[in-house]
Design a protein around this motif. Structure first.
Motif, PDB file in Angstrom:
ATOM      1  N   GLN A  28     -41.685  -5.877   3.661  1.00 25.45           N
ATOM      2  CA  GLN A  28     -43.092  -6.072   4.000  1.00 25.45           C
ATOM      3  C   GLN A  28     -43.341  -6.137   5.502  1.00 25.45           C
ATOM      4  O   GLN A  28     -44.228  -5.448   6.008  1.00 25.45           O
ATOM      5  CB  GLN A  28     -43.618  -7.341   3.327  1.00 25.45           C
ATOM      6  CG  GLN A  28     -43.813  -7.173   1.837  1.00 25.45           C
ATOM      7  CD  GLN A  28     -44.359  -8.436   1.216  1.00 25.45           C
ATOM      8  OE1 GLN A  28     -43.622  -9.370   0.958  1.00 25.45           O
ATOM      9  NE2 GLN A  28     -45.657  -8.458   0.998  1.00 25.45           N
ATOM     10  N   GLY A  29     -42.611  -6.959   6.219  1.00 31.15           N
ATOM     11  CA  GLY A  29     -42.806  -7.091   7.663  1.00 31.15           C
ATOM     12  C   GLY A  29     -42.575  -5.791   8.417  1.00 31.15           C
ATOM     13  O   GLY A  29     -43.423  -5.383   9.232  1.00 31.15           O
ATOM     14  N   PRO A  30     -41.459  -5.104   8.167  1.00 30.08           N
ATOM     15  CA  PRO A  30     -41.238  -3.834   8.860  1.00 30.08           C
ATOM     16  C   PRO A  30     -42.306  -2.775   8.562  1.00 30.08           C
ATOM     17  O   PRO A  30     -42.601  -1.946   9.412  1.00 30.08           O
ATOM     18  CB  PRO A  30     -39.863  -3.387   8.351  1.00 30.08           C
ATOM     19  CG  PRO A  30     -39.158  -4.668   8.043  1.00 30.08           C
ATOM     20  CD  PRO A  30     -40.237  -5.569   7.496  1.00 30.08           C
ATOM     21  N   MET A  31     -42.903  -2.819   7.365  1.00 33.22           N
ATOM     22  CA  MET A  31     -43.971  -1.855   7.073  1.00 33.22           C
ATOM     23  C   MET A  31     -45.171  -2.091   7.983  1.00 33.22           C
ATOM     24  O   MET A  31     -45.739  -1.139   8.532  1.00 33.22           O
ATOM     25  CB  MET A  31     -44.392  -1.948   5.606  1.00 33.22           C
ATOM     26  CG  MET A  31     -43.371  -1.379   4.643  1.00 33.22           C
ATOM     27  SD  MET A  31     -43.875  -1.535   2.923  1.00 33.22           S
ATOM     28  CE  MET A  31     -45.116  -0.258   2.838  1.00 33.22           C
ATOM     29  N   ILE A  32     -45.535  -3.354   8.159  1.00 43.08           N
ATOM     30  CA  ILE A  32     -46.650  -3.681   9.054  1.00 43.08           C
ATOM     31  C   ILE A  32     -46.291  -3.286  10.492  1.00 43.08           C
ATOM     32  O   ILE A  32     -47.094  -2.680  11.201  1.00 43.08           O
ATOM     33  CB  ILE A  32     -46.994  -5.186   8.975  1.00 43.08           C
ATOM     34  CG1 ILE A  32     -47.483  -5.562   7.582  1.00 43.08           C
ATOM     35  CG2 ILE A  32     -48.013  -5.574  10.043  1.00 43.08           C
ATOM     36  CD1 ILE A  32     -48.807  -4.974   7.200  1.00 43.08           C
ATOM     37  N   SER A  33     -45.075  -3.606  10.917  1.00 40.16           N
ATOM     38  CA  SER A  33     -44.638  -3.263  12.276  1.00 40.16           C
ATOM     39  C   SER A  33     -44.652  -1.756  12.498  1.00 40.16           C
ATOM     40  O   SER A  33     -45.058  -1.282  13.565  1.00 40.16           O
ATOM     41  CB  SER A  33     -43.229  -3.803  12.531  1.00 40.16           C
ATOM     42  OG  SER A  33     -43.235  -5.209  12.503  1.00 40.16           O
ATOM     43  N   ALA A  34     -44.187  -1.005  11.501  1.00 36.59           N
ATOM     44  CA  ALA A  34     -44.172   0.454  11.621  1.00 36.59           C
ATOM     45  C   ALA A  34     -45.588   0.988  11.778  1.00 36.59           C
ATOM     46  O   ALA A  34     -45.853   1.851  12.615  1.00 36.59           O
ATOM     47  CB  ALA A  34     -43.493   1.080  10.410  1.00 36.59           C
ATOM     48  N   GLY A  35     -46.502   0.460  10.975  1.00 29.70           N
ATOM     49  CA  GLY A  35     -47.893   0.900  11.074  1.00 29.70           C
ATOM     50  C   GLY A  35     -48.476   0.603  12.442  1.00 29.70           C
ATOM     51  O   GLY A  35     -49.115   1.459  13.061  1.00 29.70           O
ATOM     52  N   LYS A  36     -48.246  -0.623  12.930  1.00 29.40           N
ATOM     53  CA  LYS A  36     -48.765  -0.995  14.254  1.00 29.40           C
ATOM     54  C   LYS A  36     -48.163  -0.095  15.327  1.00 29.40           C
ATOM     55  O   LYS A  36     -48.853   0.357  16.243  1.00 29.40           O
ATOM     56  CB  LYS A  36     -48.450  -2.449  14.557  1.00 29.40           C
ATOM     57  CG  LYS A  36     -49.304  -3.429  13.783  1.00 29.40           C
ATOM     58  CD  LYS A  36     -48.904  -4.862  14.101  1.00 29.40           C
ATOM     59  CE  LYS A  36     -49.747  -5.850  13.307  1.00 29.40           C
ATOM     60  NZ  LYS A  36     -49.318  -7.240  13.549  1.00 29.40           N
ATOM     61  N   GLY A  37     -46.860   0.167  15.228  1.00 32.85           N
ATOM     62  CA  GLY A  37     -46.182   1.011  16.214  1.00 32.85           C
ATOM     63  C   GLY A  37     -46.713   2.426  16.211  1.00 32.85           C
ATOM     64  O   GLY A  37     -46.944   3.018  17.272  1.00 32.85           O
ATOM     65  N   GLN A  38     -46.937   2.976  15.030  1.00 31.46           N
ATOM     66  CA  GLN A  38     -47.430   4.351  14.962  1.00 31.46           C
ATOM     67  C   GLN A  38     -48.852   4.459  15.477  1.00 31.46           C
ATOM     68  O   GLN A  38     -49.194   5.395  16.196  1.00 31.46           O
ATOM     69  CB  GLN A  38     -47.317   4.887  13.535  1.00 31.46           C
ATOM     70  CG  GLN A  38     -45.886   5.144  13.144  1.00 31.46           C
ATOM     71  CD  GLN A  38     -45.756   5.765  11.769  1.00 31.46           C
ATOM     72  OE1 GLN A  38     -46.733   6.073  11.117  1.00 31.46           O
ATOM     73  NE2 GLN A  38     -44.533   5.930  11.328  1.00 31.46           N
ATOM     74  N   VAL A  39     -49.701   3.500  15.105  1.00 32.62           N
ATOM     75  CA  VAL A  39     -51.083   3.519  15.588  1.00 32.62           C
ATOM     76  C   VAL A  39     -51.105   3.366  17.105  1.00 32.62           C
ATOM     77  O   VAL A  39     -51.815   4.091  17.810  1.00 32.62           O
ATOM     78  CB  VAL A  39     -51.922   2.421  14.894  1.00 32.62           C
ATOM     79  CG1 VAL A  39     -53.258   2.236  15.577  1.00 32.62           C
ATOM     80  CG2 VAL A  39     -52.120   2.764  13.423  1.00 32.62           C
ATOM     81  N   SER A  40     -50.306   2.440  17.625  1.00 32.61           N
ATOM     82  CA  SER A  40     -50.234   2.234  19.074  1.00 32.61           C
ATOM     83  C   SER A  40     -49.742   3.497  19.775  1.00 32.61           C
ATOM     84  O   SER A  40     -50.277   3.897  20.813  1.00 32.61           O
ATOM     85  CB  SER A  40     -49.312   1.058  19.382  1.00 32.61           C
ATOM     86  OG  SER A  40     -49.126   0.926  20.768  1.00 32.61           O
ATOM     87  N   ASN A  41     -48.728   4.128  19.194  1.00 31.10           N
ATOM     88  CA  ASN A  41     -48.182   5.360  19.769  1.00 31.10           C
ATOM     89  C   ASN A  41     -49.249   6.457  19.779  1.00 31.10           C
ATOM     90  O   ASN A  41     -49.407   7.161  20.778  1.00 31.10           O
ATOM     91  CB  ASN A  41     -46.955   5.811  18.982  1.00 31.10           C
ATOM     92  CG  ASN A  41     -46.247   6.969  19.635  1.00 31.10           C
ATOM     93  OD1 ASN A  41     -46.000   6.961  20.824  1.00 31.10           O
ATOM     94  ND2 ASN A  41     -45.934   7.990  18.843  1.00 31.10           N
TER      95      ASN A  41
END
Length: 150
Positions: A109-122
């Motif tokens: 769960q946590g890495p999914m949220i982090s991945a989403g934030k990272g991709q949106v930020s990128n």
């Protein structure tokens, strides 16, 4: 339905046109013009959050099933019967598997949220970088000047 021979398919692959199959890179435009995947590929934090929530719901469902499984197992604790022993081994195997599944899903769960934030930020960073580059290197007017509204 016609089948393609290996030789015909291999010849197509060597020519860059596989028979019956196409592949498109995520970075290629839908019209083949190259660059930017268009609207069909974009990062969306809400989608990542929903995925994480869905994984959380799976954890809840598996935990509920595990509780019911454990309750049912207590009534099956018969000694001296071969099928009960086999059932006990099966129970242990499934319990181990389900406990592991709960752990994996919880950690996902946590890495999914982090991945989403990272991709949106990128995406936002790249969008800004390209906007600044476009501001710095503006295209020159077309050759021939102004057509006077013709």
């Amino acid at each position: 339905m016609s089948m393609t021979s290996f030789d015909a398919e291999w010849a197509g692959l060597k020519q860059g046109t596989p028979s019956g199959a196409q592949m498109r890179l995520a970075s290629a435009a839908p019209d083949g013009g190259g660059g930017g995947g268009g609207e069909d590929l974009k990062s969306d934090l809400a989608v990542w959050k929903k995925g994480s929530e869905d994984v959380g719901e799976l954890v809840t469902a598996v935990k509920k099933a595990l509780t019911e499984f454990e309750t049912g197992q207590k009534g099956a604790a018969v000694t001296g019967v071969e099928s009960a022993a086999a059932q006990g081994e099966l129970y242990t195997s499934w319990k181990t598997y389900l406990d592991s599944l709960v752990g994996k899903c919880t950690r996902l769960q946590g890495p999914m949220i982090s991945a989403g934030k990272g991709q949106v930020s990128n995406d936002e960073t790249l969008r800004g970088d390209f906007a600044r580059m476009n501001d710095t290197y503006k295209d020159t007017p077309a050759t021939g000047g102004n057509d006077g509204g013709r």
